[in-house]
Design a protein around this motif. Sequence first.
Motif, PDB file in Angstrom:
ATOM      1  N   LYS A 184       0.811  -1.219   0.000  1.00  0.00           N
ATOM      2  CA  LYS A 184       0.000   0.000   0.000  1.00  0.00           C
ATOM      3  C   LYS A 184       0.845   1.270   0.000  1.00  0.00           C
ATOM      4  CE  LYS A 184      -3.952  -2.177   2.122  1.00  0.00           C
ATOM      5  NZ  LYS A 184      -4.816  -2.310   3.264  1.00  0.00           N
ATOM      6  N   SER A 185       1.985   1.237   0.643  1.00  0.00           N
ATOM      7  CA  SER A 185       2.776   2.472   0.714  1.00  0.00           C
ATOM      8  C   SER A 185       3.684   2.585  -0.512  1.00  0.00           C
ATOM      9  CB  SER A 185       3.614   2.507   1.993  1.00  0.00           C
ATOM     10  OG  SER A 185       4.765   1.700   1.867  1.00  0.00           O
ATOM     11  N   ASN A 186       3.892   3.815  -0.928  1.00  0.00           N
ATOM     12  CA  ASN A 186       4.766   4.067  -2.080  1.00  0.00           C
ATOM     13  C   ASN A 186       6.187   3.579  -1.819  1.00  0.00           C
ATOM     14  OD1 ASN A 186       2.751   5.167  -3.655  1.00  0.00           O
ATOM     15  ND2 ASN A 186       3.156   7.259  -2.976  1.00  0.00           N
ATOM     16  N   LYS A 214       7.175   1.016   0.112  1.00  0.00           N
ATOM     17  CA  LYS A 214       7.247  -0.445  -0.006  1.00  0.00           C
ATOM     18  C   LYS A 214       7.127  -0.896  -1.458  1.00  0.00           C
ATOM     19  CE  LYS A 214       5.830  -1.781   4.624  1.00  0.00           C
ATOM     20  NZ  LYS A 214       4.874  -2.565   5.419  1.00  0.00           N
TER      21      LYS A 214
END
Length: 111
Positions: free
Chosen positions: A70-72, A74
């Motif tokens: 979900k995170s940019n 990661k």
Amino acid sequence: MEGDAAYGPSPLSGQGSSLALVGAYVLAGELKAVHGDYARAFVAYEQEMRKFVEKNQKIGLMAARSMIEKSNFKIFLRNLMLRVPTLMVVQFKMISKMIAKAANGIKLKDY
């Protein structure tokens, strides 16, 4: 019985057939050990298989989670690992060790 249907480790784990084969062996052995008393055999079967199945299911969950970050940051790290051969080799070795540990996570009885 197909492993993915019986234990649901996910096609991403690569462990469906292994779970099916081990499960069939353990169930047959436990049925033999209690002379066909299926109620006792099913209890013993679950006790023998539960941790082994859970370890193998965890591999599929981890693989699935890595595909839907979900995170940019990661997403950036995942994509970097897939593009840099050295990092990909390291990741492959880590995953291979995890699969080997899970695949060998049961000591089969000599029924």
